[in-house]
Design a protein around this motif. Structure first.
Motif, PDB file in Angstrom:
ATOM      1  N   MET A   1       0.846  -1.219   0.000  1.00  0.00           N
ATOM      2  CA  MET A   1       0.000   0.000   0.000  1.00  0.00           C
ATOM      3  C   MET A   1       0.873   1.259   0.000  1.00  0.00           C
ATOM      4  SD  MET A   1      -3.520   0.349   0.496  1.00  0.00           S
ATOM      5  CE  MET A   1      -4.372  -0.217   1.968  1.00  0.00           C
ATOM      6  N   GLU A   2       1.848   1.292   0.899  1.00  0.00           N
ATOM      7  CA  GLU A   2       2.715   2.478   0.991  1.00  0.00           C
ATOM      8  C   GLU A   2       3.515   2.650  -0.303  1.00  0.00           C
ATOM      9  OE1 GLU A   2       2.133   4.416   3.494  1.00  0.00           O
ATOM     10  OE2 GLU A   2       3.537   5.898   2.692  1.00  0.00           O
ATOM     11  N   GLU A   3       3.940   1.518  -0.862  1.00  0.00           N
ATOM     12  CA  GLU A   3       4.716   1.570  -2.108  1.00  0.00           C
ATOM     13  C   GLU A   3       3.860   2.144  -3.233  1.00  0.00           C
ATOM     14  OE1 GLU A   3       5.938   0.575  -5.948  1.00  0.00           O
ATOM     15  OE2 GLU A   3       4.226  -0.469  -5.044  1.00  0.00           O
ATOM     16  N   ALA A   4       2.574   1.751  -3.266  1.00  0.00           N
ATOM     17  CA  ALA A   4       1.655   2.251  -4.310  1.00  0.00           C
ATOM     18  C   ALA A   4       1.454   3.758  -4.154  1.00  0.00           C
ATOM     19  CB  ALA A   4       0.322   1.516  -4.224  1.00  0.00           C
ATOM     20  N   LYS A   5       1.316   4.218  -2.917  1.00  0.00           N
ATOM     21  CA  LYS A   5       1.126   5.654  -2.661  1.00  0.00           C
ATOM     22  C   LYS A   5       2.349   6.442  -3.120  1.00  0.00           C
ATOM     23  CE  LYS A   5      -1.914   5.112   1.341  1.00  0.00           C
ATOM     24  NZ  LYS A   5      -2.224   5.549   2.678  1.00  0.00           N
ATOM     25  N   LYS A   6       3.512   5.891  -2.814  1.00  0.00           N
ATOM     26  CA  LYS A   6       4.766   6.565  -3.196  1.00  0.00           C
ATOM     27  C   LYS A   6       4.871   6.628  -4.726  1.00  0.00           C
ATOM     28  CE  LYS A   6       9.715   6.257  -2.038  1.00  0.00           C
ATOM     29  NZ  LYS A   6      10.480   6.094  -3.230  1.00  0.00           N
ATOM     30  N   ARG A   7       4.563   5.508  -5.358  1.00  0.00           N
ATOM     31  CA  ARG A   7       4.690   5.424  -6.814  1.00  0.00           C
ATOM     32  C   ARG A   7       3.774   6.434  -7.499  1.00  0.00           C
ATOM     33  NH1 ARG A   7       2.105   1.186  -9.356  1.00  0.00           N
ATOM     34  NH2 ARG A   7       2.133   0.067  -7.382  1.00  0.00           N
ATOM     35  N   VAL A   8       2.518   6.502  -7.069  1.00  0.00           N
ATOM     36  CA  VAL A   8       1.573   7.402  -7.740  1.00  0.00           C
ATOM     37  C   VAL A   8       1.851   8.861  -7.362  1.00  0.00           C
ATOM     38  CG1 VAL A   8      -0.351   7.302  -6.063  1.00  0.00           C
ATOM     39  CG2 VAL A   8      -0.836   7.573  -8.494  1.00  0.00           C
ATOM     40  N   GLY A   9       2.300   9.089  -6.140  1.00  0.00           N
ATOM     41  CA  GLY A   9       2.641  10.457  -5.721  1.00  0.00           C
ATOM     42  C   GLY A   9       3.798  11.003  -6.537  1.00  0.00           C
ATOM     43  N   GLU A  10       4.813  10.191  -6.692  1.00  0.00           N
ATOM     44  CA  GLU A  10       5.979  10.634  -7.465  1.00  0.00           C
ATOM     45  C   GLU A  10       5.624  10.807  -8.940  1.00  0.00           C
ATOM     46  OE1 GLU A  10       9.419   8.802  -4.543  1.00  0.00           O
ATOM     47  OE2 GLU A  10       9.074   7.820  -6.468  1.00  0.00           O
ATOM     48  N   TYR A  11       4.791   9.896  -9.435  1.00  0.00           N
ATOM     49  CA  TYR A  11       4.390   9.998 -10.843  1.00  0.00           C
ATOM     50  C   TYR A  11       3.625  11.299 -11.096  1.00  0.00           C
ATOM     51  CZ  TYR A  11       2.025   8.975 -15.234  1.00  0.00           C
ATOM     52  OH  TYR A  11       1.555   9.056 -16.516  1.00  0.00           O
ATOM     53  N   ALA A  12       2.731  11.653 -10.176  1.00  0.00           N
ATOM     54  CA  ALA A  12       1.917  12.872 -10.349  1.00  0.00           C
ATOM     55  C   ALA A  12       2.790  14.116 -10.432  1.00  0.00           C
ATOM     56  CB  ALA A  12       0.908  12.993  -9.202  1.00  0.00           C
ATOM     57  N   ALA A  13       3.960  14.078  -9.806  1.00  0.00           N
ATOM     58  CA  ALA A  13       4.853  15.245  -9.842  1.00  0.00           C
ATOM     59  C   ALA A  13       5.373  15.507 -11.253  1.00  0.00           C
ATOM     60  CB  ALA A  13       6.006  15.048  -8.867  1.00  0.00           C
ATOM     61  N   SER A  14       5.273  14.506 -12.138  1.00  0.00           N
ATOM     62  CA  SER A  14       5.731  14.733 -13.512  1.00  0.00           C
ATOM     63  C   SER A  14       4.780  15.671 -14.272  1.00  0.00           C
ATOM     64  CB  SER A  14       5.905  13.398 -14.258  1.00  0.00           C
ATOM     65  OG  SER A  14       4.645  12.770 -14.414  1.00  0.00           O
ATOM     66  N   TYR A  15       3.589  15.920 -13.708  1.00  0.00           N
ATOM     67  CA  TYR A  15       2.651  16.868 -14.333  1.00  0.00           C
ATOM     68  C   TYR A  15       3.017  18.322 -14.013  1.00  0.00           C
ATOM     69  CZ  TYR A  15      -0.694  13.200 -15.609  1.00  0.00           C
ATOM     70  OH  TYR A  15      -1.306  12.099 -16.173  1.00  0.00           O
ATOM     71  N   VAL A  16       3.906  18.508 -13.056  1.00  0.00           N
ATOM     72  CA  VAL A  16       4.270  19.882 -12.650  1.00  0.00           C
ATOM     73  C   VAL A  16       5.303  20.437 -13.625  1.00  0.00           C
ATOM     74  CG1 VAL A  16       5.267  21.303 -10.821  1.00  0.00           C
ATOM     75  CG2 VAL A  16       3.806  19.355 -10.225  1.00  0.00           C
ATOM     76  N   GLU A  17       5.015  21.643 -14.126  1.00  0.00           N
ATOM     77  CA  GLU A  17       5.955  22.316 -15.037  1.00  0.00           C
ATOM     78  C   GLU A  17       6.474  23.576 -14.375  1.00  0.00           C
ATOM     79  OE1 GLU A  17       3.790  23.015 -18.656  1.00  0.00           O
ATOM     80  OE2 GLU A  17       3.269  20.877 -18.821  1.00  0.00           O
ATOM     81  N   ASP A  18       7.687  23.962 -14.787  1.00  0.00           N
ATOM     82  CA  ASP A  18       8.285  25.160 -14.198  1.00  0.00           C
ATOM     83  C   ASP A  18       7.393  26.382 -14.471  1.00  0.00           C
ATOM     84  OD1 ASP A  18      10.091  26.542 -12.722  1.00  0.00           O
ATOM     85  OD2 ASP A  18      11.492  26.890 -14.369  1.00  0.00           O
ATOM     86  N   GLY A  19       7.281  27.236 -13.482  1.00  0.00           N
ATOM     87  CA  GLY A  19       6.472  28.451 -13.620  1.00  0.00           C
ATOM     88  C   GLY A  19       5.055  28.295 -13.104  1.00  0.00           C
ATOM     89  N   MET A  20       4.659  27.064 -12.802  1.00  0.00           N
ATOM     90  CA  MET A  20       3.276  26.834 -12.330  1.00  0.00           C
ATOM     91  C   MET A  20       3.078  27.297 -10.878  1.00  0.00           C
ATOM     92  SD  MET A  20       2.096  23.045 -13.523  1.00  0.00           S
ATOM     93  CE  MET A  20       1.321  22.766 -15.109  1.00  0.00           C
ATOM     94  N   VAL A  21       1.828  27.633 -10.570  1.00  0.00           N
ATOM     95  CA  VAL A  21       1.402  27.744  -9.170  1.00  0.00           C
ATOM     96  C   VAL A  21       0.785  26.387  -8.831  1.00  0.00           C
ATOM     97  CG1 VAL A  21      -0.065  28.943  -7.510  1.00  0.00           C
ATOM     98  CG2 VAL A  21       0.919  30.210  -9.441  1.00  0.00           C
ATOM     99  N   VAL A  22       1.363  25.708  -7.857  1.00  0.00           N
ATOM    100  CA  VAL A  22       1.023  24.310  -7.582  1.00  0.00           C
ATOM    101  C   VAL A  22       0.304  24.174  -6.229  1.00  0.00           C
ATOM    102  CG1 VAL A  22       1.947  21.959  -7.362  1.00  0.00           C
ATOM    103  CG2 VAL A  22       3.108  23.617  -8.831  1.00  0.00           C
ATOM    104  N   GLY A  23      -0.845  23.536  -6.251  1.00  0.00           N
ATOM    105  CA  GLY A  23      -1.579  23.242  -5.018  1.00  0.00           C
ATOM    106  C   GLY A  23      -1.070  21.935  -4.421  1.00  0.00           C
ATOM    107  N   LEU A  24      -0.727  21.993  -3.144  1.00  0.00           N
ATOM    108  CA  LEU A  24      -0.210  20.806  -2.453  1.00  0.00           C
ATOM    109  C   LEU A  24      -1.319  20.192  -1.606  1.00  0.00           C
ATOM    110  CD1 LEU A  24       3.137  22.407  -1.156  1.00  0.00           C
ATOM    111  CD2 LEU A  24       2.772  21.161  -3.324  1.00  0.00           C
ATOM    112  N   GLY A  25      -1.688  18.966  -1.923  1.00  0.00           N
ATOM    113  CA  GLY A  25      -2.733  18.273  -1.176  1.00  0.00           C
ATOM    114  C   GLY A  25      -2.264  17.844   0.200  1.00  0.00           C
ATOM    115  N   THR A  26      -3.097  17.046   0.839  1.00  0.00           N
ATOM    116  CA  THR A  26      -2.821  16.586   2.211  1.00  0.00           C
ATOM    117  C   THR A  26      -3.001  15.074   2.295  1.00  0.00           C
ATOM    118  OG1 THR A  26      -3.502  18.678   3.186  1.00  0.00           O
ATOM    119  CG2 THR A  26      -3.608  16.776   4.628  1.00  0.00           C
ATOM    120  N   GLY A  27      -2.192  14.448   3.136  1.00  0.00           N
ATOM    121  CA  GLY A  27      -2.369  13.013   3.371  1.00  0.00           C
ATOM    122  C   GLY A  27      -1.111  12.232   3.029  1.00  0.00           C
ATOM    123  N   SER A  28      -1.196  10.918   3.241  1.00  0.00           N
ATOM    124  CA  SER A  28      -0.011  10.077   3.090  1.00  0.00           C
ATOM    125  C   SER A  28       0.348   9.827   1.625  1.00  0.00           C
ATOM    126  CB  SER A  28      -0.230   8.747   3.815  1.00  0.00           C
ATOM    127  OG  SER A  28      -1.399   8.113   3.338  1.00  0.00           O
TER     128      SER A  28
END
Ligand code: 5RP
Length: 231
Positions: A1-28
């Motif tokens: 479970m923790e590994e899956a959370k880490k994998r998807v969390g890190e993957y989602a960071a690939s959507y962030v581009e330089d110059g963006m205003v980024v909202g940071l969610g909450t949770g594990s």
């Protein structure tokens, strides 16, 4: 479970581009997204981003990573918000607030151009309701709101921490969790709860996310997009 959370969390960071205003969610799960955004920022890939946080906890993490953190009232929009969820259907109806941050999460979501939810596959459901629905209520008269929920058969309980202490949100309110088991009509329920005096906000997030990323146990990440609700 923790590994899956880490994998998807890190993957989602690939959507962030330089110059963006980024909202940071909450949770594990959002934790891993923030860590990866922090890593990319420190590596110089995202030198010009700004961040806005959905909780004191995520703000602390952002500060530790050196991320440029702004107050919601100091930005005029958010390009991308990445957040977790407690349950979601493929039709983009979700429950949030398991971590108690639903009010700030919804305020940030309202200002976000694009929203990605990240989760492991246990959160993907056909019908909402097994996860208790969090409702943030003002402290004054909160037992009256509790009684109203109980009379309506909504099986309320006050959120507690450290044994018997009532959980206090970042805005200084209580949370009442509704143990509904099934929510056949989320829109109707959302309106009913919101209409009660003393309720600040509820954890039903209907039609907020644009993309849902689900980390499966087999290592794959499935992407559910608003324009295409199948894989
Ligand atoms: C906090 C939330 C979280 O996003 C939600 O509870 C999911 O958390 P986790 O990723 O730890 O399962 O809504 O209020």
């Amino acid at each position: 479970m923790e590994e899956a959370k880490k994998r998807v969390g890190e993957y989602a960071a690939s959507y962030v581009e330089d110059g963006m205003v980024v909202g940071l969610g909450t949770g594990s799960t959002a934790y891993w997204f923030i860590e990866e955004v922090g890593r990319r920022f420190q590596a110089g890939e995202l030198a010009n981003i700004l961040t806005v946080s959905t909780s004191d906890r995520s703000s602390e993490q952002a500060r530790r990573l050196g991320l440029p953190l702004k107050e919601i009232d100091d930005v005029n929009h958010i390009d991308l918000l990445v957040d977790g969820a407690d349950e979601t259907t493929r039709q983009f109806a979700g429950i949030k607030g398991g971590g108690g941050a639903l009010l700030h999460e919804k305020i940030i979501a309202e200002q976000s151009d694009k929203i990605i939810w990240i989760m492991d596959e246990s959160k993907l459901v056909n019908q909402l309701g097994k996860f208790p629905l969090p409702v943030e209520v003002v402290r004054f008269g909160s037992w009256k709101v509790y009684d109203a929920f109980a009379s309506a058969g909504m099986k309320p309980s006050f959120r507690k921490v450290d044994g018997d202490k009532l959980f206090i949100t970042d805005s200084g309110n209580y949370i009442i969790d509704l143990h509904l088991e099934e929510i056949p009509n989320p829109q109707v329920l959302a309106a009913e709860i919101k209409a009660k005096v003393g309720v600040v906000e509820h954890g039903l997030f209907l039609d907020y996310a644009d993309i849902i990323l689900v980390a499966q146990a087999d290592g794959e990440i499935i992407k559910i997009e608003r324009s295409n609700t199948t894989n």
